[in-house]
Design a protein around this motif. Structure first.
Motif, PDB file in Angstrom:
ATOM      1  N   LYS A  85       0.848  -1.437  -0.081  1.00 48.95           N
ATOM      2  CA  LYS A  85      -0.069  -0.021  -0.516  1.00 48.95           C
ATOM      3  C   LYS A  85       1.020   1.167  -0.100  1.00 48.95           C
ATOM      4  O   LYS A  85       0.669   2.151  -0.757  1.00 48.95           O
ATOM      5  CB  LYS A  85      -0.942  -0.065   1.089  1.00 48.95           C
ATOM      6  N   GLU A  86       1.889   1.227   0.603  1.00 46.27           N
ATOM      7  CA  GLU A  86       3.275   2.681   0.728  1.00 46.27           C
ATOM      8  C   GLU A  86       3.308   2.677  -0.383  1.00 46.27           C
ATOM      9  O   GLU A  86       3.171   3.802  -0.755  1.00 46.27           O
ATOM     10  CB  GLU A  86       4.295   2.499   1.666  1.00 46.27           C
ATOM     11  N   GLU A  87       4.038   1.928  -0.951  1.00 48.22           N
ATOM     12  CA  GLU A  87       4.678   1.561  -2.208  1.00 48.22           C
ATOM     13  C   GLU A  87       3.953   1.857  -3.598  1.00 48.22           C
ATOM     14  O   GLU A  87       3.640   2.657  -4.699  1.00 48.22           O
ATOM     15  CB  GLU A  87       5.186   0.351  -3.212  1.00 48.22           C
ATOM     16  N   ALA A  88       2.228   1.543  -3.594  1.00 44.23           N
ATOM     17  CA  ALA A  88       1.285   2.409  -4.422  1.00 44.23           C
ATOM     18  C   ALA A  88       0.742   3.924  -4.123  1.00 44.23           C
ATOM     19  O   ALA A  88       0.780   4.774  -5.153  1.00 44.23           O
ATOM     20  CB  ALA A  88       0.111   1.254  -3.991  1.00 44.23           C
ATOM     21  N   GLU A  89       0.878   4.558  -3.164  1.00 42.42           N
ATOM     22  CA  GLU A  89       1.011   5.247  -2.181  1.00 42.42           C
ATOM     23  C   GLU A  89       2.598   6.757  -3.235  1.00 42.42           C
ATOM     24  O   GLU A  89       2.228   7.317  -4.558  1.00 42.42           O
ATOM     25  CB  GLU A  89       0.848   5.321  -0.416  1.00 42.42           C
ATOM     26  N   LEU A  90       3.499   5.881  -3.475  1.00 43.07           N
ATOM     27  CA  LEU A  90       4.654   6.296  -3.748  1.00 43.07           C
ATOM     28  C   LEU A  90       4.130   6.948  -5.340  1.00 43.07           C
ATOM     29  O   LEU A  90       4.860   7.150  -6.608  1.00 43.07           O
ATOM     30  CB  LEU A  90       5.384   6.164  -3.732  1.00 43.07           C
ATOM     31  N   VAL A  91       3.637   5.672  -6.703  1.00 38.38           N
ATOM     32  CA  VAL A  91       3.553   5.407  -7.557  1.00 38.38           C
ATOM     33  C   VAL A  91       2.315   6.686  -8.256  1.00 38.38           C
ATOM     34  O   VAL A  91       3.092   6.908  -8.145  1.00 38.38           O
ATOM     35  CB  VAL A  91       3.269   3.808  -7.835  1.00 38.38           C
ATOM     36  N   ASP A  92       1.523   6.826  -6.737  1.00 35.40           N
ATOM     37  CA  ASP A  92       0.460   7.769  -7.002  1.00 35.40           C
ATOM     38  C   ASP A  92       0.920   9.150  -7.271  1.00 35.40           C
ATOM     39  O   ASP A  92       0.571  10.122  -7.990  1.00 35.40           O
ATOM     40  CB  ASP A  92      -0.710   7.208  -6.359  1.00 35.40           C
ATOM     41  N   TYR A 116       9.647   9.748   3.135  1.00 30.11           N
ATOM     42  CA  TYR A 116       9.216   8.800   3.027  1.00 30.11           C
ATOM     43  C   TYR A 116       9.773   7.527   4.523  1.00 30.11           C
ATOM     44  O   TYR A 116       8.389   7.443   5.596  1.00 30.11           O
ATOM     45  CB  TYR A 116       8.531   8.428   2.245  1.00 30.11           C
ATOM     46  N   ALA A 117       9.910   7.214   4.564  1.00 29.08           N
ATOM     47  CA  ALA A 117      10.370   5.726   5.465  1.00 29.08           C
ATOM     48  C   ALA A 117      10.924   6.337   7.070  1.00 29.08           C
ATOM     49  O   ALA A 117      10.749   5.715   7.683  1.00 29.08           O
ATOM     50  CB  ALA A 117      11.983   5.175   4.627  1.00 29.08           C
ATOM     51  N   VAL A 118      11.370   7.582   7.044  1.00 30.47           N
ATOM     52  CA  VAL A 118      11.977   8.109   8.095  1.00 30.47           C
ATOM     53  C   VAL A 118      10.424   9.227   9.108  1.00 30.47           C
ATOM     54  O   VAL A 118       9.830   8.210   9.867  1.00 30.47           O
ATOM     55  CB  VAL A 118      13.237   9.059   7.672  1.00 30.47           C
ATOM     56  N   ALA A 119       9.984   9.138   8.279  1.00 33.67           N
ATOM     57  CA  ALA A 119       8.663   9.669   8.447  1.00 33.67           C
ATOM     58  C   ALA A 119       7.242   8.501   9.401  1.00 33.67           C
ATOM     59  O   ALA A 119       7.171   8.159   9.848  1.00 33.67           O
ATOM     60  CB  ALA A 119       7.965  10.257   7.630  1.00 33.67           C
ATOM     61  N   LEU A 454       2.914  10.073   7.704  1.00 40.28           N
ATOM     62  CA  LEU A 454       2.706  11.152   6.932  1.00 40.28           C
ATOM     63  C   LEU A 454       2.440  10.706   5.667  1.00 40.28           C
ATOM     64  O   LEU A 454       3.132   9.597   5.274  1.00 40.28           O
ATOM     65  CB  LEU A 454       3.598  11.917   6.600  1.00 40.28           C
ATOM     66  N   THR A 455       1.561  10.603   4.579  1.00 43.29           N
ATOM     67  CA  THR A 455       2.053  10.088   3.103  1.00 43.29           C
ATOM     68  C   THR A 455       2.538  11.462   2.211  1.00 43.29           C
ATOM     69  O   THR A 455       3.565  11.888   2.632  1.00 43.29           O
ATOM     70  CB  THR A 455       0.310  10.982   2.055  1.00 43.29           C
ATOM     71  N   PRO A 456       3.471  10.430   0.855  1.00 38.63           N
ATOM     72  CA  PRO A 456       3.983  11.678  -0.381  1.00 38.63           C
ATOM     73  C   PRO A 456       3.899  13.102  -0.125  1.00 38.63           C
ATOM     74  O   PRO A 456       4.831  13.252   0.456  1.00 38.63           O
ATOM     75  CB  PRO A 456       4.310  10.616  -0.929  1.00 38.63           C
ATOM     76  N   GLU A 457       2.833  13.115  -0.545  1.00 38.82           N
ATOM     77  CA  GLU A 457       2.314  14.899  -0.107  1.00 38.82           C
ATOM     78  C   GLU A 457       2.329  15.467   0.699  1.00 38.82           C
ATOM     79  O   GLU A 457       2.811  16.703   0.665  1.00 38.82           O
ATOM     80  CB  GLU A 457       0.792  14.261  -1.343  1.00 38.82           C
ATOM     81  N   GLN A 458       2.719  14.339   2.645  1.00 35.99           N
ATOM     82  CA  GLN A 458       2.338  15.525   3.162  1.00 35.99           C
ATOM     83  C   GLN A 458       3.932  16.066   3.596  1.00 35.99           C
ATOM     84  O   GLN A 458       4.405  16.920   3.983  1.00 35.99           O
ATOM     85  CB  GLN A 458       1.537  14.996   4.209  1.00 35.99           C
ATOM     86  N   ILE A 459       4.715  15.180   3.109  1.00 38.57           N
ATOM     87  CA  ILE A 459       6.603  15.002   3.194  1.00 38.57           C
ATOM     88  C   ILE A 459       6.379  16.177   1.997  1.00 38.57           C
ATOM     89  O   ILE A 459       7.267  16.968   2.513  1.00 38.57           O
ATOM     90  CB  ILE A 459       7.051  14.179   3.462  1.00 38.57           C
TER      91      ILE A 459
END
Length: 682
Positions: A85-92, A116-119, A454-459
């Motif tokens: 799921k987290e990789e899918a968020e990165l792809v999006d 993203y991994a640190v957060a 956090l999601t990638p867009e929040q970071i």
């Protein structure tokens, strides 16, 4: 092969499994359930269900007492840094950045993955902390696990184009196109598209095979910077094309420019090599000669809003010959113009190959503008094919007509506005982390709450354009040959002429302004005028008496005098012997002063000898070169400069020159017994 790296494993990038693993998942679930419940041991379960003991032990150790209904697809997926799921968020997130035209490079994405991994508090290899970015091995594995992503070279798109392709502009273009279709019933062979593209004598070199490890790989080209030649392509919706037109960067036209060109091509010249308003009328005549259009048999010509296409003379000629001009909205030609969509792309690639082959087959020879027409002949035949042309008109919705050719998603980028053109990443705070429940296919389905950070867009907030901060050219699609549009252009031209007249009046009255007696206004010693002198701005001729003429300077209030021994006399230039009339007769052997068509503000004059009379208004002339700056001494160059001269370009007829015959070298010189000091002659 697997290498141990601390508590993590590092696998080769292109590992290929040598054995086939066909595990019956239904039997595996029963075997794991029996082992976890103490009914069977791994050994007895392997015999009972005909499974490998090592596989049963590995899965039991991997998942412990978790739900046995989970599907275990890989033995090492539990060592992945991110879940599916987290990789899918990165792809999006990556796809969304690409949509907004601010895509991520490999480096940027590696840094994002680390943040993203640190957060999220993920466990990752120690080398991530050293470089503050994800490893290159993880990046390649991520790309393989997500085949919907690929590394692409983006096309450069200006900010004006990103915001200019709006629904309002496109709908207005389709509305004008529909009105013309309904009024004149144009067929496919009556709909044309015209556009210019630049061709330089130095193009980008293709990739070549070179020794591995060599730091610098070179490829021979003609020069550091090439000369620009404009090609005018003309196509119609039925898949046909007209012979192209070339605009060469020269003042005088040479027929050798079109050696080896496409049959029927038109050759034009301008100082810069760009299309000019005066030249566009010749292109319209070229179209009329090839299409035989008239008011009874009109055609539709689609073009962009360039100023050279919108002159009053071009519109008048088009109206008289049945050519209806419809312009595209500004900054939309990359989506609406058939030539840009499907023709010029392959044409540029074929030109690059053609130039490369020429340099390879002719070592040491340069590509000049004399070879451009020949080297673009085959690329023109290959790129301007019926398939490409028809596809361009269809994909833009021009023919067959389709006003719904573009969806709402195509206009979202132009419609969205954001106050922050480029937003900065927000600081990571623990308060931003939200606890919720998620389900991952790789993990068992249980009821425990897993913290989601956090999601990638929040970071890293996605960069969006602020359309209000982009100063783009304003305009819309216009029917240039309509009466209202013609009237608007005439009023605009009249306003420009009025402003220019006011500036000339102010300039003419400059000499009446009293000058302050300061050191800055003290007149300096007059130096002899040279070729580089740039103060000559205009020449005023009294219409009542053409023999009285004076040349004014921008920085002085005195007329040009004659030069004697480097000093300027106060006597004005006398042009009484010059014939400023249009009815003078020219014969072979006469010498004339010419002023060819030029684009620069500073006028350059030439002395030429008439060697052939082609018609009443056209002559063939051999141009001379000026040797002395102060004296009118001319010589014929070793390589004869022969070109066509129109009678409208001839100012007056010069008297017969004096040929000093004291030495054999002086016999090639020509001295004119007239004062030509007021002209910038080369």
């Amino acid at each position: 092969m697997v290498f141990s790296c601390g508590k993590y494993f590092k696998m080769v990038r292109n590992y290929k499994r040598k054995t086939q693993s066909n595990v019956d998942e239904s039997k595996m679930k029963k075997a794991i359930a029996d082992v976890l419940n103490g009914v069977e041991t791994p050994t007895s379960a392997s015999k009972k269900y005909n499974l490998k003991r090592q596989t049963i032990e590995s899965r039991v150790k991997k998942h412990g007492h978790k739900n046995v209904d989970a599907i275990y697809q890989s033995k090492f997926t539990w060592k992945q840094v991110f879940t599916i799921k987290e990789e899918a968020e990165l792809v999006d997130y990556v796809k969304k950045c690409c949509y907004y035209q601010y895509g991520l490079s490999y480096k940027n994405f590696q840094k994002l993955a680390y943040q993203y991994a640190v957060a999220n508090g993920k466990e990752f290899p120690e080398n991530w902390n050293v470089n503050n970015e994800a490893g290159i091995d993880w990046l390649h594995s991520f790309m393989k696990r997500n085949p919907s992503l690929s590394l692409r070279k983006p096309e450069k798109t200006s900010l004006a184009r990103l915001t200019g392709f709006s629904k309002k502009a496109v709908d207005e273009f389709y509305s004008n196109l529909r009105n013309l279709y309904e009024k004149y019933s144009f067929q496919s062979n009556d709909i044309y598209n015209l556009d210019e593209t630049g061709i330089t004598t130095v193009v980008e070199s293709p990739k070549i095979i070179a020794p591995k490890g060599q730091r610098q790989v070179g490829q021979a080209v003609s020069a550091e910077r090439g000369s620009l030649v404009s090609l005018v392509g003309i196509i119609n919706a039925s898949g046909n094309r007209l012979p192209p037109a070339f605009v060469f960067p020269r003042v005088r036209y040479n027929p050798q420019f079109l050696n080896g060109c496409v049959t029927g091509s038109l050759g034009l010249v301008s100082k810069s090599g760009w299309m000019m308003s005066e030249l566009f009328i010749d292109v319209l005549k070229h179209i009329q000669n090839n299409t035989k259009c008239s008011k009874e048999n009109p055609i539709l010509l689609l073009l962009d809003n360039h100023s050279s296409h919108c002159s009053i003379n071009s519109i008048n000629y088009s109206r008289e010959n049945g050519i209806h001009l419809l312009s595209f909205p500004p900054h939309t030609s990359h989506r609406l113009q058939p030539l840009d969509v499907s023709v010029y792309g392959p044409f540029k690639k074929f030109v690059q190959t053609s130039f490369y082959d020429f340099m390879t087959n002719n070592p040491g020879k340069r590509i000049t503008i004399y070879e451009v027409a020949q080297l673009t002949n085959l690329p023109f035949q290959r790129a301007f094919k019926s398939e490409n042309i028809i596809s361009g008109f269809q994909s833009t919705g021009i023919y067959p007509f389709n006003s719904q050719n573009f969806s709402e998603d195509d206009f979202c980028l132009a419609a969205e506005t954001n106050e922050d053109a480029l937003t900065e990443p927000v600081p990571l705070q623990p308060d931003n982390i939200v606890n919720t429940s998620i389900t991952d296919p790789l993990e068992p389905n249980n009821s425990t709450n897993v913290p989601v950070s956090l999601t990638p867009e929040q970071i890293r907030p996605i960069s969006r354009l602020n359309a209000s901060k982009i100063t783009a050219k304003t305009g819309c699609s216009r029917i240039l040959t309509s009466s209202c549009e013609k009237k608007r252009l005439e009023e605009k031209a009249a306003g420009i002429n009025t402003q220019s007249a006011k500036r000339n009046i102010q300039f003419s009255g400059k000499e009446n302004i009293p000058k302050n007696k300061s050191k800055k206004n003290k007149r300096k010693k007059v130096q002899p005028k040279t070729r580089k002198h740039k103060s000559l701005v205009r020449m005023q001729i009294d219409s009542s008496d053409e023999s009285n003429m004076s040349v004014e300077y921008a920085d002085t209030d005195q007329s040009v005098g004659s030069f004697v021994d480097g000093e300027e006399t106060s006597e004005a230039v006398n042009f009484s012997s010059h014939e400023f009339t249009d009815d003078f007769e020219l014969n072979v052997g006469d010498f004339v002063l010419t002023l060819p068509a030029q684009t620069c503000k500073k006028k350059v004059y030439y002395v030429a000898e008439i060697i052939e009379t082609l018609s009443e208004c056209t002559f063939t002339a051999s141009f001379l070169r000026k040797l002395d700056v102060l004296q009118p001494i001319f010589v014929k160059p070793e390589n004869k400069d022969i070109s066509l001269v129109l009678k409208s370009e001839i100012l007056f007829k010069l008297p017969n020159p004096v040929n000093p015959a004291s030495t054999s070298r002086c016999r090639t010189k020509y001295i004119f017994e007239t004062d030509l000091g007021g002209f910038n002659i080369k």
